[in-house]
Structures are given as C-alpha cells and as structure tokens.
Design a protein around this motif. Structure first.
Motif, PDB file in Angstrom:
ATOM      1  N   GLU A   1       0.832  -1.207   0.000  1.00 19.22           N
ATOM      2  CA  GLU A   1       0.000   0.000   0.000  1.00 19.22           C
ATOM      3  C   GLU A   1       0.864   1.253   0.000  1.00 19.22           C
ATOM      4  O   GLU A   1       0.597   2.211  -0.725  1.00 19.22           O
ATOM      5  N   HIS A   2       1.906   1.216   0.836  1.00 19.67           N
ATOM      6  CA  HIS A   2       2.737   2.417   0.924  1.00 19.67           C
ATOM      7  C   HIS A   2       3.548   2.633  -0.343  1.00 19.67           C
ATOM      8  O   HIS A   2       3.789   3.766  -0.733  1.00 19.67           O
ATOM      9  N   ARG A  44       1.123   4.095  -2.847  1.00 19.96           N
ATOM     10  CA  ARG A  44       0.797   5.458  -2.474  1.00 19.96           C
ATOM     11  C   ARG A  44       1.924   6.404  -2.898  1.00 19.96           C
ATOM     12  O   ARG A  44       1.699   7.488  -3.419  1.00 19.96           O
ATOM     13  N   TYR A  45       3.156   5.923  -2.680  1.00 20.01           N
ATOM     14  CA  TYR A  45       4.326   6.727  -3.035  1.00 20.01           C
ATOM     15  C   TYR A  45       4.444   6.855  -4.549  1.00 20.01           C
ATOM     16  O   TYR A  45       4.714   7.926  -5.092  1.00 20.01           O
TER      17      TYR A  45
END
Ligand SMILES: Nc1ncnc2c1ncn2[C@@H]1O[C@H](COP(=O)(O)OP(=O)(O)OP(=O)(O)O)[C@@H](O)[C@H]1O
Ligand SMILES: [Mg+2]
Length: 412
Positions: A70-71, A74-75
C-alpha cells in the motif's frame, strides 16, 4: 532593428503591433496556467518528500503491519502525479515557441502582401521591401526569448507563492523581550488561562493553579485532557488565548524566552535524543562539560548502569550507525539531560513511564534530596511517582482539582 523598420516604413511598422493584443491574450493565458502549474508542481514535490520522510520514520510499523504494498503504491501515485504536472508544465512552455513563430509568420504575410502592393505601385523599391522583411525577421528572435523568459518568470512566480508563505511566518515572539532573569525562585502561577490549539476545541478554560517555590506537584488526568498542553504553555511553546502565566510574579510573555526556558529541566513525553555521543546528549548544548557532572546526572537518572556496560561508555554514539537504545534507556538519558542542567524547576512529562519498577523506585530515592528544594511538576499515573508529590492535582475539563494534599497523605 525596430528603428530601421521605422525609418524604412513607419506606417507598415505600426500595422504589425495590431498583432500584439491577440498575442498578449494568448501569453496571458499561458502565464496564468504556468503560474498555477508552478505552484502545483512544487506542492506535489513537497508531498513526495514528506511522504518519504514519514515512511522512513515509521518503517518498523509498515513492516509489522505488512502494508509495504500500500505504501509503495501510495508513493508511486504521488510521484506519478508530480510527473504528469511537470509534463504539463513542460508542454505549455514548449507551446510558447510555436505561438511566437505563428505570430511571426502572420506578420511576415502581412508585410509581404502590403509590401508587394507598394512595390507594384512603385511607392517602394524591392530592395527596401526585402530589407524591411529581413529586419522584421530579426525581431522575432528577441520577442521569442522574451516570451520564453515570461513563461519561466510565471513558473517562478507560482513557486515563489509557496516560498512567500514560509517567509511570511513570523519568528517565535519573545527573543526581543527586555526582561531578563538569572535564576528563578520557582513560583509558577497559572492565572485564569484559556487555550485552544488553532482551529481546535478548547483544551483549557479559565484554569488557575498556583505552585509555590520548592513544591512538588503531580498532575494526573485522562489521556488527551491537556496535561502536556499545560507544559507547552508554561514553556511558552504556545501562548494562552486568555489569562496569563507568571514565573516569580512576572508574566512569562514579558521574559526573554531563552532566559525563561533555561529555568526548566524538561523531560518531554517522547524522549528526543540528538545524533552524537551519550555524553553530548546528557550535556546537551554545553560545550565543555565536566565529566563528573555528567556521571552524576546519569547516576541520578538511573542511566549510569547501562552506560557503563557499553563498550565505549559515555563516548558511545547513539542513533543510526551507533548503538540502538531501548525505550526505557532513551527515557533515562532524557532524564539525565534534564538533571545535568541543574535548573530551579523540573518538569517531567511521563518521564519514568517506561522505567521498570525497580528503576523508578531507585530514581525516586536517589532524587528525593535533589527535588526537595526545587519546584517540580510531574505528570504521571504511576503510584511510585505520585508518592513524591506534595499535592496531586487532577486535570479535568473544568480545570484543576486538588485530589490529595501532603497533610492528608501524612495523616494516613
Ligand atoms: N500540537 C497540537 N495541535 C493540535 N492539537 C493538539 C496538539 N497537541 C495536543 N493537541 C490536542 O489537545 C488535547 C490535549 O492534548 P495533550 O497532549 O495536552 O493531552 P495529555 O493530557 O498530555 O494526554 P496524555 O495523557 O495522552 O499525554 C488533545 O485533544 C490533543 O488532540
Ligand atoms: Mg501528554
């Protein structure tokens, strides 16, 4: 080139500027878009940096919760957003060149049509006509680079809007105050203070509390009730919306703010350590500390035992590339730092919350003498620390309620 054009044919020279208004309108539109884009690009870039910074800080949490995917996306989305905006910016900048070329071409056609009519009439020689066209062509390059500069200028203007917001921030007030203080006696009075963080509901409303010099106060109360906020106000990280706080009878907002803060040995709820050695962290900001004083502070804070066991002792580097400390060890260092300063007032915000029980008892026993003649504010929920207090005060939405006095304690 413009002057020569004027000499050759003033009338024709001034027909060309007819093209200026539409050109101006197009450039105005381009300029506005570029300004907005400049701002958006900068914001997107800030988002990327901010996200990377925060993700690095919480890396253990990201791993522990298995949310790497997810991160990562997102990035990636943040980077993609910045890329698309930048692409748009480059696209519009590139658009300026062709617009200038188009205008130049239209101008050339106007010159050719009117000029050749004049040549046919015999009003003008072909060489004059050619010279005119040549000089007009010479003009396109400076106009083009002028337009290009205008585009860059607009991008910079958009970026500048963000910088201006930073420069517009006012420095913390209080550094210019005339009122100096060497060493306070330690009387603190909170006088009808109301405070809310900007845009948030009130934390303190009309709260009053007087703390005598040498008194030890324990503050308790529910999480989020405003205990740390009160400390923020006493240290003047924030200013009360109403009411005032005095130190030895002087409104703290009249004091030179560094003088004020030098009176406190403050252990924040979240121990903040600097890169550097353990000794540097304890003798924080002291250029030439006495090693014996560092050891004394470390012993009082129950930090000496673990420091001694480290291979390089006080010289051990902490943080990335150095030794990683446990939560309780970090807290002990933060406490040693506050004790090292030897100030008239101590503020311990949950300073022993991560201590093991023996460590806390040992700390209280070894510090009892040190703390008796100083003003101490302990924020705590732990019975051992509460036992140190002359008064236990509960923070409630209505203000401060004394829930136990030393005399009561003695009676029991
Ligand atoms: N810097 C800040 N900006 C905005 N709101 C804040 C800020 N710090 C704290 N608050 C809010 O102010 C309220 C009081 O927070 P505070 O940290 O003073 O509580 P506390 O009594 O110290 O709680 P705890 O026992 O959990 O440490 C909370 O509702 C919190 O959300
Ligand atoms: Mg707190």
């Amino acid at each position: 080139a413009f002057i020569i054009l004027f000499i050759i044919d003033p009338v024709l020279t001034f027909t060309i500027p007819i093209l200026i208004p539409p050109f101006f309108i197009v450039m105005k539109w381009v300029g506005r878009r570029l300004r907005v884009l400049g701002r958006q690009v900068r914001r997107a870039e800030v988002d990327i940096v901010w996200m990377a910074e925060s993700d690095i800080e919480i890396l253990p949490a990201i791993k522990a919760f298995a949310v790497e995917g997810e991160h990562r996306s997102r990035y990636a989305a943040a980077i993609e957003k910045a890329r698309l905006l930048k692409l748009k910016q480059v696209g519009i900048t590139a658009f300026i060149g062709p617009v200038v070329a188009l205008v130049a071409a239209i101008a050339a056609i106007v010159i050719l049509v009117t000029g050749s009519a004049q040549v046919q009439d015999g009003a003008r020689s072909p060489s004059e006509m050619f010279a005119f066209l040549f000089y007009a062509a010479l003009l396109t390059r400076p106009v083009g680079s002028l337009a290009d500069t205008y585009g860059r200028f607009q991008i910079a203007k958009g970026t500048l809007a963000r910088l201006e917001a930073v420069f517009a921030m006012r420095p913390e007030p209080g550094y210019d105050r005339k009122r100096r203080i060497e060493r306070a006696r330690g009387a603190i009075a909170i006088d009808a203070v109301s405070f809310a963080y900007p845009g948030r509901p009130a934390v303190l409303t009309n709260a009053s509390l007087a703390i005598a010099p040498g008194e030890t106060i324990a503050l308790t109360g529910d999480n989020g009730i405003g205990k740390s906020t009160l400390v923020n106000l006493i240290l003047r990280f924030y200013q009360p919306d109403q009411g005032r706080i005095t130190l030895d009878g002087v409104d703290i907002s009249d004091l030179q703010v560094q003088d004020l803060r030098r009176q406190f040995g403050y252990v924040p709820q979240r121990p903040l350590l600097a890169y550097g050695s353990i000794a540097e962290n304890i003798a924080f900001g002291c250029p030439d500390p006495d090693p014996a004083a560092i050891e004394k502070a470390a012993r009082l804070a129950q930090a000496w035992e673990f420091i001694e066991r480290l291979p390089r002792g006080l010289a051990t580097e902490i943080g990335d590339g150095g030794v990683r400390l446990s939560g309780g060890q970090r807290q002990r260092l933060a406490l040693a730092r506050a004790l090292f300063r030897d100030p008239p007032i101590y503020i311990f915000d949950e300073a022993t919350s991560m201590f093991d029980l023996d460590g806390e008892t040992a700390f209280i026993q070894s510090c009892a003498d040190l703390l008796t003649d100083r003003t101490v504010i302990i924020i705590t929920h732990r019975p051992a620390s509460l036992a140190l207090a002359d008064r236990i005060i509960k923070v409630t939405p209505q203000g401060f309620t004394v829930i136990e006095q030393a005399e009561e304690k003695a009676r029991r």
